[in-house]
Design an enzyme around this catalytic site. Sequence first.
Site, PDB file in Angstrom:
ATOM      1  N   LYS A 182       0.836  -1.200   0.000  1.00  0.00           N
ATOM      2  CA  LYS A 182       0.000   0.000   0.000  1.00  0.00           C
ATOM      3  C   LYS A 182       0.868   1.246   0.000  1.00  0.00           C
ATOM      4  CE  LYS A 182      -3.761   2.304   2.519  1.00  0.00           C
ATOM      5  NZ  LYS A 182      -4.690   2.212   3.667  1.00  0.00           N
ATOM      6  N   SER A 238     -10.592   0.713   6.068  1.00  0.00           N
ATOM      7  CA  SER A 238      -9.807   0.885   4.847  1.00  0.00           C
ATOM      8  C   SER A 238      -9.250  -0.403   4.270  1.00  0.00           C
ATOM      9  CB  SER A 238      -8.657   1.864   5.090  1.00  0.00           C
ATOM     10  OG  SER A 238      -9.139   3.168   5.287  1.00  0.00           O
ATOM     11  N   SER A 268      -9.267   2.907   1.938  1.00  0.00           N
ATOM     12  CA  SER A 268      -8.212   3.528   1.154  1.00  0.00           C
ATOM     13  C   SER A 268      -7.233   2.520   0.534  1.00  0.00           C
ATOM     14  CB  SER A 268      -7.423   4.505   2.026  1.00  0.00           C
ATOM     15  OG  SER A 268      -6.813   3.831   3.123  1.00  0.00           O
TER      16      SER A 268
END
Length: 411
Positions: free
Chosen positions: A81, A166, A142
């Site tokens: 990520k 997320s 996210s």
Amino acid sequence: MDGETYAGLSAVAIAGAVARREVSAAEVVEAALGRIARLEPSLCAFREVWADGARARAAEVDRGVAAGDRLPLAGVPIGVKAGAAGPAGRPAGPVRRLLAAGCVPVGATSVPGAGTPWRTWGLGAGGPTVNPWRRDRSPGGSSAGSAAAVAAGMVPMATGADGAGSVRIPAAWCGVLGLKTTNGLLPVADRSGLAAPGVLVRYAADLAAWLECVPGIPARGTGESAGEDTAEGAGEGTGEPVAAVWSPDLGFAQSDPDVVRVTRAAVDGLAAAGVVRLEPPAGEAVLLDPGPAWLALRAPDGDRAAAQRTRAENDARLDTLLAGGRLLLTPATPNRPHGHDGPGDRYSTALTWAFNLSGHPAVSVPAGLTGDGCPAGLQIVAARGGEALLASVVRAAEGADPPARAPGGEG
């Protein structure tokens, strides 16, 4: 190794083949890079692709395997990520542990762009990240690119961080597994204490392998090694169903009826397969809406006293509800994936951020498709420190309903 063969393998299967020297890490990485090159222009799941670094790292792994090093995830390509660093920087703790296990980072996965008001987005190097199941929809966020890349078979495993959902929201909307760990189990750069690291995978065995390699938790029913396929059942390794409580809305969320239909059907399937045993709650069935408390703890001028009162009340209710190894089952999100113009005034976090406040571990498990062809996720919550129980339930659930790769990831 061709791209389609690679895309269908679990991380554990890849690592086993590399360890037995049936295939080299270099060959696996070339298959991964080839699949990324083919799908990335349409999915936009990566901010950066680290092709040169991945090849160098794969060669290093192959040398280690030849020297007899024990690398439980040898040669496994992973997405990292964006913001968790990579080969050019100092990787975060979970990534360092994956490197020590033999993983090969292939790129930084997309996250929302700067100034994005809603976090259920992703912005890759080539544009907005799309949902591999329906390209007119968001993959969530996210950890958007991580979920899309795993769903499309670009990587078998990707890292995430979960401050309000997320990891679980994109996992639900992309039809993959997404685990948020117990708050404080692993280090994370978040002063509020609301965020926790997590992982996105397609296979239960890979979730167990991540737990063993990163927080060091042997998953129940997975044998001496995370790579052994010896699941015995969900209930403490006895094969007995685990007691569980179902709530479609936690008492306050306005859950989409079709999402509730799909996730409740998944719950009934788990009950019929003997994975869970549904029970009425031992106390309060629902929580106070955690939204205002979560927002207050994030805001510099938030009413922290009121937030802590909500937190204390919900903690007490959850302690009662989850006592004795009981699970809480809910939809992962109250809504379906929204389009690229945004979710409107609905909070996709309504059913997830309660467990960032409380710190409980939670996993989103693929539940099926809504009427418009979008995946829905079933959220399973356990007592703090209950990651091993969650992993065993996920393994048993997978036996009842094997995972599917997103059609948009067929290349």
